[in-house]
Write a protein that holds these residues in place. Sequence first.
Motif, PDB file in Angstrom:
ATOM      1  N   ALA A  55       0.949  -1.196  -0.056  1.00  0.00           N
ATOM      2  CA  ALA A  55       0.162  -0.001  -0.030  1.00  0.00           C
ATOM      3  C   ALA A  55       1.009   1.186   0.090  1.00  0.00           C
ATOM      4  O   ALA A  55       0.687   2.152  -0.758  1.00  0.00           O
ATOM      5  N   ILE A  56       1.836   1.330   0.836  1.00  0.00           N
ATOM      6  CA  ILE A  56       3.064   2.384   0.784  1.00  0.00           C
ATOM      7  C   ILE A  56       3.658   2.701  -0.505  1.00  0.00           C
ATOM      8  O   ILE A  56       3.674   3.564  -0.784  1.00  0.00           O
ATOM      9  N   ALA A  57       3.746   1.603  -1.035  1.00  0.00           N
ATOM     10  CA  ALA A  57       4.582   1.450  -2.589  1.00  0.00           C
ATOM     11  C   ALA A  57       3.516   2.149  -3.653  1.00  0.00           C
ATOM     12  O   ALA A  57       3.811   2.993  -4.187  1.00  0.00           O
ATOM     13  N   ALA A  58       2.166   1.533  -3.298  1.00  0.00           N
ATOM     14  CA  ALA A  58       1.244   2.377  -4.222  1.00  0.00           C
ATOM     15  C   ALA A  58       0.928   3.772  -4.169  1.00  0.00           C
ATOM     16  O   ALA A  58       0.503   4.350  -5.195  1.00  0.00           O
ATOM     17  N   ALA A  59       1.184   4.094  -2.817  1.00  0.00           N
ATOM     18  CA  ALA A  59       0.839   5.644  -2.632  1.00  0.00           C
ATOM     19  C   ALA A  59       2.077   6.422  -2.864  1.00  0.00           C
ATOM     20  O   ALA A  59       2.093   7.638  -2.759  1.00  0.00           O
ATOM     21  N   GLY A  60       3.316   5.885  -3.178  1.00  0.00           N
ATOM     22  CA  GLY A  60       4.315   6.796  -3.592  1.00  0.00           C
ATOM     23  C   GLY A  60       5.203   7.283  -2.388  1.00  0.00           C
ATOM     24  O   GLY A  60       5.828   8.238  -2.651  1.00  0.00           O
ATOM     25  N   ARG A  61       5.040   6.562  -1.168  1.00  0.00           N
ATOM     26  CA  ARG A  61       5.765   7.033  -0.058  1.00  0.00           C
ATOM     27  C   ARG A  61       6.664   6.106   0.523  1.00  0.00           C
ATOM     28  O   ARG A  61       7.060   6.247   1.628  1.00  0.00           O
ATOM     29  N   PHE A  62       7.242   5.299  -0.258  1.00  0.00           N
ATOM     30  CA  PHE A  62       8.079   4.285   0.256  1.00  0.00           C
ATOM     31  C   PHE A  62       9.389   4.788   0.191  1.00  0.00           C
ATOM     32  O   PHE A  62       9.949   5.543  -0.506  1.00  0.00           O
ATOM     33  N   SER A  63      10.150   4.513   1.389  1.00  0.00           N
ATOM     34  CA  SER A  63      11.589   5.113   1.865  1.00  0.00           C
ATOM     35  C   SER A  63      12.144   3.871   2.861  1.00  0.00           C
ATOM     36  O   SER A  63      11.586   2.964   2.930  1.00  0.00           O
ATOM     37  N   ARG A  64      13.346   4.235   3.053  1.00  0.00           N
ATOM     38  CA  ARG A  64      14.222   3.238   3.899  1.00  0.00           C
ATOM     39  C   ARG A  64      13.775   3.273   5.154  1.00  0.00           C
ATOM     40  O   ARG A  64      13.902   2.083   5.846  1.00  0.00           O
ATOM     41  N   TRP A  65      12.948   4.434   5.628  1.00  0.00           N
ATOM     42  CA  TRP A  65      12.454   4.320   6.829  1.00  0.00           C
ATOM     43  C   TRP A  65      11.189   3.371   7.163  1.00  0.00           C
ATOM     44  O   TRP A  65      11.009   2.757   7.864  1.00  0.00           O
ATOM     45  N   THR A  66      10.591   3.132   6.020  1.00  0.00           N
ATOM     46  CA  THR A  66       9.535   2.195   5.677  1.00  0.00           C
ATOM     47  C   THR A  66      10.122   1.052   5.971  1.00  0.00           C
ATOM     48  O   THR A  66       9.470   0.042   6.931  1.00  0.00           O
ATOM     49  N   LEU A  67      11.101   0.394   5.394  1.00  0.00           N
ATOM     50  CA  LEU A  67      11.693  -0.922   5.711  1.00  0.00           C
ATOM     51  C   LEU A  67      12.101  -0.947   7.073  1.00  0.00           C
ATOM     52  O   LEU A  67      12.165  -2.110   7.539  1.00  0.00           O
ATOM     53  N   PHE A  68      12.830   0.142   7.520  1.00  0.00           N
ATOM     54  CA  PHE A  68      13.394   0.047   8.802  1.00  0.00           C
ATOM     55  C   PHE A  68      12.185  -0.502   9.870  1.00  0.00           C
ATOM     56  O   PHE A  68      12.265  -1.159  10.733  1.00  0.00           O
ATOM     57  N   VAL A  69      11.145   0.526   9.645  1.00  0.00           N
ATOM     58  CA  VAL A  69       9.860   0.170  10.776  1.00  0.00           C
ATOM     59  C   VAL A  69       9.357  -1.325  10.377  1.00  0.00           C
ATOM     60  O   VAL A  69       8.760  -2.072  11.312  1.00  0.00           O
ATOM     61  N   ALA A  70       9.243  -1.791   9.219  1.00  0.00           N
ATOM     62  CA  ALA A  70       8.943  -3.173   8.782  1.00  0.00           C
ATOM     63  C   ALA A  70       9.771  -4.116   9.545  1.00  0.00           C
ATOM     64  O   ALA A  70       9.391  -5.315   9.967  1.00  0.00           O
TER      65      ALA A  70
END
Length: 505
Positions: free
Chosen positions: A367-382
């Motif tokens: 969903a984050i990738a579809a919204a165009g908000r993907f970042s390295r912090w997203t992977l860190f939280v995941a």
Amino acid sequence: MSLEAQFYWGGAGLIVLWFAAFGLSLVATRNGTVQAAPATQEFGPEPEPPAVVALLANRWRSVDHAAAATLLDLAASGLVEVRQPADDPANSTVHVTGKDAEALTPYERRVLTRITEQAGESGAPIGAIAFRAQERASSWNSALRREIIAEARLRGLSRSRLAPLLATALFVAAFGPGVLFALGGLTGGHNIRGAITVGVLPAIPLMYLLARAIGERATRLGLEREAHWAGVQAWLRAHEDFAQLPPAAVTMWDRYLAYGAALGVTTRTTRLLGFDAGDKHQVWSSYGGAWRPVRIRYPRLRLGFGATTAQLLQLAGAAAVVAVGLALFAALRQPEWAVTSGPDASHSLRRPGLLLTLGWVAIGLLAIAAAGRFSRWTLFVAFLATMPGNYASGHGWLLHAMDRSGPLPGETVAIVCFSAITAYYLTLAALELRAPHTVTGEVLRMEPRKRDKAPRFLAVDTGDAEHTIAWALPAGSPDLAPGSVVRLAVSPATRAVRSAELVTA
């Protein structure tokens, strides 16, 4: 010790010596203690203007309330008139009388010019004196402070805290450690660019501290006059009702009200007379013919605020990914996927909690990738969410969750919510296909957002309402100065400004 180390240690020693000299300079240039004079109502044979008294009352650190005190002093001299038509002092108005103003000082002329700009020939509410932009308020007040300090120095009351020779010596010495550090870098084999970088970095904090310290301090005469005005302050505070006097009381109290504002005694008046950026939630406007307060609402939590059609469809797709993904994950989930008992249950990758979280995190990442908000912090939280330590065997609900058929209660709530969000974004996207509306009005304020790429808030008064909702001005659009009249093409559904045309600067 190598030559490189000697250079570095020498630079460190120079920093210590600089701080020692700097600290001694601050101690030696402190303002002396002031023994307040007995309470008195006398100003003296040649009293300082209220703005200069404000500098003295604030111990030469600031000129708080100096602009308000100057306005009241101009009213006491007949150049300005303050009227209170009703019981509420907040509804007071200020008017320029048009008397000769040739003998004014630069800061008095600055205050009078600001009043004239707002009041014109018919007057204006005192709340309209405040500025609508933080940048202009800051620059105006900075210039006012410099002019007041110049007046205080002219009267022999103030001087620079650090003597020019001392300030120059500290300025030059701040670069000494950097020179030794740069030589150490070159000796150690670093290139010229690296050596210059190492040499410049130590000077930055030292220069910052020196710039903060260069201010004003009192002369002997300044301390004597500060003691006298402390006595006047004590006399004014002895009048219990003086602090609550409104600005219009200057007709009765004359210059006493101005000096009360400068000395911080007339608290009610100084709250009403502001020369700062003002209240961003309420602005006085004369657009439409009459002065009136306009309330501004900023829709910070509004979904789709300022979004284009493409962005709305992208957000709808991201919300749909969550809703559909959770529904599919719940439908396909089987109890035999997980190991819930046995000696290896706590170590297996098929633990219930890990399987559930991996599925939820994967849906969230899509969903984050579809919204165009993907970042390295997203992977860190995941990564933090899927750490094995999060799934102790004591979490009983994890053991039973895989046995349920269909979505869990939390999944059901999420599916419903994100389905509604999807429908909401699609509805907004459909509404965006309509022709934009045209809005013409005066710019009240333009407020930035925390994210540089986010649309800015643009509050416009159309002249027919006492409240307005800010529009979303795209981040790349040119600035629109407060007070200018603009014609906007807007989309009411998203409050987005599609185009802006300047009518009157």
